[in-house]
Design an enzyme around this catalytic site. Structure first.
Site, short mmCIF file in Angstrom:
data_model
loop_
_atom_site.label_atom_id
_atom_site.label_comp_id
_atom_site.label_asym_id
_atom_site.label_seq_id
_atom_site.Cartn_x
_atom_site.Cartn_y
_atom_site.Cartn_z
N HIS A 92 7.97 9.71 -27.96
CA HIS A 92 6.94 10.49 -27.65
C HIS A 92 6.95 12.13 -27.71
CE1 HIS A 92 3.74 11.86 -24.48
NE2 HIS A 92 4.59 12.73 -23.94
N HIS B 86 -0.30 17.80 -26.73
CA HIS B 86 -0.71 16.46 -26.36
C HIS B 86 -1.94 15.62 -27.08
CE1 HIS B 86 2.81 16.69 -23.73
NE2 HIS B 86 2.63 15.49 -23.20
N ARG C 40 -3.00 22.02 -14.14
CA ARG C 40 -2.05 21.23 -14.52
C ARG C 40 -2.40 20.67 -15.98
NH1 ARG C 40 0.52 16.14 -10.95
NH2 ARG C 40 1.79 15.23 -12.86
N GLU D 211 -4.35 17.33 -11.28
CA GLU D 211 -4.84 17.79 -12.51
C GLU D 211 -6.49 18.25 -12.60
OE1 GLU D 211 -2.83 15.92 -15.90
OE2 GLU D 211 -4.60 15.98 -17.21
N ARG E 253 0.78 -1.25 -0.05
CA ARG E 253 -0.06 0.19 -0.04
C ARG E 253 0.75 1.15 0.07
NH1 ARG E 253 -3.10 -2.97 3.85
NH2 ARG E 253 -4.76 -3.98 2.70
N LYS F 8 7.14 23.10 -14.25
CA LYS F 8 6.26 21.84 -13.93
C LYS F 8 6.28 21.82 -12.33
CE LYS F 8 4.94 16.99 -14.55
NZ LYS F 8 4.99 15.85 -15.19
N GLU G 213 9.95 18.91 -24.79
CA GLU G 213 8.97 19.10 -23.34
C GLU G 213 9.80 20.39 -22.86
OE1 GLU G 213 6.24 17.42 -22.54
OE2 GLU G 213 6.40 15.42 -23.19
N LYS H 19 2.88 11.41 -11.05
CA LYS H 19 2.15 10.64 -11.94
C LYS H 19 2.88 9.33 -12.07
CE LYS H 19 -0.92 13.56 -14.47
NZ LYS H 19 -1.26 13.78 -15.77
N HIS I 39 -0.51 12.60 -28.95
CA HIS I 39 -1.26 11.24 -28.45
C HIS I 39 -2.05 10.49 -29.76
CE1 HIS I 39 -1.37 12.07 -23.77
NE2 HIS I 39 0.02 11.51 -24.20
N ASN J 164 -0.59 19.66 -21.03
CA ASN J 164 -0.92 18.75 -22.09
C ASN J 164 -0.84 19.34 -23.39
OD1 ASN J 164 -1.46 16.52 -20.35
ND2 ASN J 164 -3.52 17.16 -19.76
N1 LIG Z 1 4.50 10.22 -15.35
C1 LIG Z 1 4.45 11.24 -16.22
O1 LIG Z 1 4.20 12.46 -15.70
C2 LIG Z 1 4.99 11.26 -17.58
C3 LIG Z 1 5.21 12.25 -18.17
C4 LIG Z 1 5.73 12.09 -19.55
C5 LIG Z 1 6.00 11.01 -20.11
N2 LIG Z 1 5.77 9.75 -19.45
C6 LIG Z 1 6.27 8.53 -19.76
O2 LIG Z 1 7.48 8.24 -20.00
C7 LIG Z 1 7.66 7.30 -20.85
C8 LIG Z 1 8.67 7.74 -21.99
O3 LIG Z 1 10.00 8.17 -21.52
P1 LIG Z 1 11.49 8.39 -22.18
O4 LIG Z 1 11.23 9.11 -23.30
O5 LIG Z 1 12.17 8.72 -20.98
O6 LIG Z 1 11.81 6.97 -22.73
P2 LIG Z 1 12.16 5.46 -22.16
O7 LIG Z 1 12.26 5.16 -20.78
O8 LIG Z 1 11.71 4.30 -23.03
O9 LIG Z 1 13.79 5.54 -22.57
C9 LIG Z 1 14.17 5.58 -23.81
C10 LIG Z 1 15.33 4.85 -24.24
O10 LIG Z 1 16.59 5.57 -23.77
C11 LIG Z 1 17.39 4.47 -22.91
N3 LIG Z 1 18.16 5.27 -22.11
C12 LIG Z 1 17.52 5.74 -20.93
N4 LIG Z 1 18.69 6.55 -20.48
C13 LIG Z 1 19.73 6.45 -20.97
C14 LIG Z 1 21.01 7.04 -20.86
N5 LIG Z 1 21.33 7.76 -19.95
N6 LIG Z 1 21.94 6.56 -21.87
C15 LIG Z 1 21.61 5.82 -22.85
N7 LIG Z 1 20.33 5.35 -23.03
C16 LIG Z 1 19.49 5.44 -22.03
C17 LIG Z 1 16.19 3.46 -22.57
O11 LIG Z 1 16.82 2.24 -22.13
C18 LIG Z 1 15.46 3.50 -23.60
O12 LIG Z 1 15.78 2.60 -24.54
C19 LIG Z 1 6.24 6.99 -21.60
O13 LIG Z 1 6.04 5.78 -21.18
C20 LIG Z 1 5.54 8.22 -20.95
O14 LIG Z 1 4.26 7.64 -20.88
C21 LIG Z 1 5.20 10.07 -18.17
#
Ligand SMILES: NC(=O)c1ccc[n+]([C@@H]2O[C@H](COP(=O)([O-])OP(=O)(O)OC[C@H]3O[C@@H](n4cnc5c(N)ncnc54)[C@H](O)[C@@H]3O)[C@@H](O)[C@H]2O)c1
Length: 366
Positions: A264, A247, A240, A236, A120, A226, A184, A142, A251, A244
């Site tokens: 993304h 987005h 907040r 949100e 939990r 942020k 972003e 999030k 999306h 988006n």
């Molecule tokens: N929680 C939130 O508020 C929020 C906001 C935006 C996006 N997201 C989520 O984030 C995710 C995307 O995140 P992302 O763009 O970081 O992608 P990711 O986590 O897939 O990382 C991208 C790639 O980079 C590699 N990588 C990571 N760090 C590295 C480094 N230092 N050196 C070399 N390679 C590295 C990873 O192994 C992966 O292959 C999505 O699932 C999205 O939904 C969440």
């Protein structure tokens, strides 16, 4: 190093952005959580651990227990959370244990969700390793995983105890991932920080060359934006939503390309172009502002070409999780550094903005 405070009704914590944080992580985390618990877990992925695991562990007297998530959106699932939770249980994790999420946004979202539901809720710390995770996903609480029916359909708000964004780890990130993450930051500037827009315009070469000072400034300003928004609206229910921006169409682009073509941030880049086109038609930005902001997006490109039909993209915006009661929410910039949310963008209005975006995407290809 820059420190930004997040202060929401459910939690207060600090986000640190700067160089050489990874080497001194253990005392920093101990300071943030009071004292390091007996069992510390780190969720990461094999490629990141191979590159940075040794540096990560250097400051710990006892190495954290490493848990691994395979890279890729298809592993951001409840099944992964169950597998990881069982590994934690078998290794003796209890309510006092700490989880560190060390990776990109996927590791951060899964790690946060795992920490939210394990017994939990246990404390966790974010150590983001992609630019996108540093400027966006690691801050704000999030967390979640995907269902076959849609992205981030299961989730929870669970704020971390601290965030450490080390600029050095970005050294191994691909150029494409870096540029996508910077979308972003472009977003952050357009919706709420005119000075960030100016900085990113004037220092694109340094930022893209990963100059530590330029990156720190960009990352810290994005986080500050942020955090400021999350502090006012953690769940949100209002403000907040401006996060988006880009987005709605972004999306939809990810959905119609089945998450296989665009990163993304790239989808958000094109989504921002479409949103700017709506804003221009409605007059919330003038032509000079439109040209300026669109150029900023392309400065941090190139964005991949899009071979899609406008009608398909418009219809895919109908399935957005952010829609409530069938109403499509749309974030429009107002001038440079401000934005608002509207709910009355009609299909034809959106279609013409998407056609504009596709025409610009065709120029990229040509
Ligand atoms: N929680 C939130 O508020 C929020 C906001 C935006 C996006 N997201 C989520 O984030 C995710 C995307 O995140 P992302 O763009 O970081 O992608 P990711 O986590 O897939 O990382 C991208 C790639 O980079 C590699 N990588 C990571 N760090 C590295 C480094 N230092 N050196 C070399 N390679 C590295 C990873 O192994 C992966 O292959 C999505 O699932 C999205 O939904 C969440």
């Amino acid at each position: 190093m820059q420190t930004i405070r997040v202060d929401t009704p459910s939690a207060q914590y600090e986000v640190h952005a700067g160089s050489d944080l990874l080497e001194s992580l253990a005392p920093r985390i101990a300071h943030a959580v009071g004292r390091l618990p007996r069992r510390v877990f780190v969720l990461t992925s094999e490629p990141i651990w191979a590159l940075w695991g040794q540096t990560f562990c250097a400051s710990f007297a006892e190495e954290p227990i490493a848990l691994f998530l395979a890279p890729g959106e298809r592993h951001k699932t409840l099944a992964s959370v169950e597998r990881l939770a069982r590994q934690m249980a078998q290794a003796g994790a209890d309510r006092g244990s700490l989880l560190i999420a060390f990776g990109g946004g996927i590791v951060g979202d899964v790690g946060g969700f795992l920490a939210a539901v394990y017994m939990r809720g246990i404390p966790y710390v974010q150590v983001p390793t992609t630019l996108l995770a540093q400027v966006d996903s690691s801050v704000g609480g999030k967390t979640g995983v995907n269902l076959p029916e849609g992205k981030n359909m299961l989730g929870s708000f669970h704020q971390p105890r601290a965030v450490f964004a080390d600029i050095g780890v970005l050294g191994t990130l691909s150029d494409r991932e870096l540029r996508a993450g910077l979308m972003e930051s472009v977003k952050a500037g357009i919706i709420r920080d005119r000075l960030l827009v100016r900085f990113m315009e004037d220092h694109a070469a340094e930022v893209l060359a990963r100059d530590a000072k330029a990156l720190e400034r960009t990352i810290a300003a994005s986080i500050r934006m942020k955090a400021g928004v999350v502090n006012k609206d953690e769940r949100e229910s209002g403000l907040r939503m401006i996060l988006n921006f880009g987005h709605t169409v972004g999306h939809a682009l990810e959905r119609v390309t089945r998450y296989r073509v665009l990163l993304h941030g790239e989808a958000i880049g094109w989504g921002m172009v479409a949103a700017l086109a709506v804003a221009r038609r409605r007059g919330t930005i003038n032509q000079r502002q439109m040209d300026r902001l669109e150029s900023l997006i392309y400065q941090y490109g190139p964005l991949p070409p899009l071979k899609l039909r406008a009608a398909r993209i418009v219809s895919a915006t109908g399935g957005d999780k952010k829609n409530v009661g069938g109403v499509r929410r749309f974030v429009l910039p107002v001038g440079v550094g401000d934005a608002g949310v509207v709910e009355d963008v009609s299909d034809p209005e959106l279609k013409s903005a998407v056609e504009y975006m596709l025409a610009r995407a065709a120029e990229v290809e040509g």
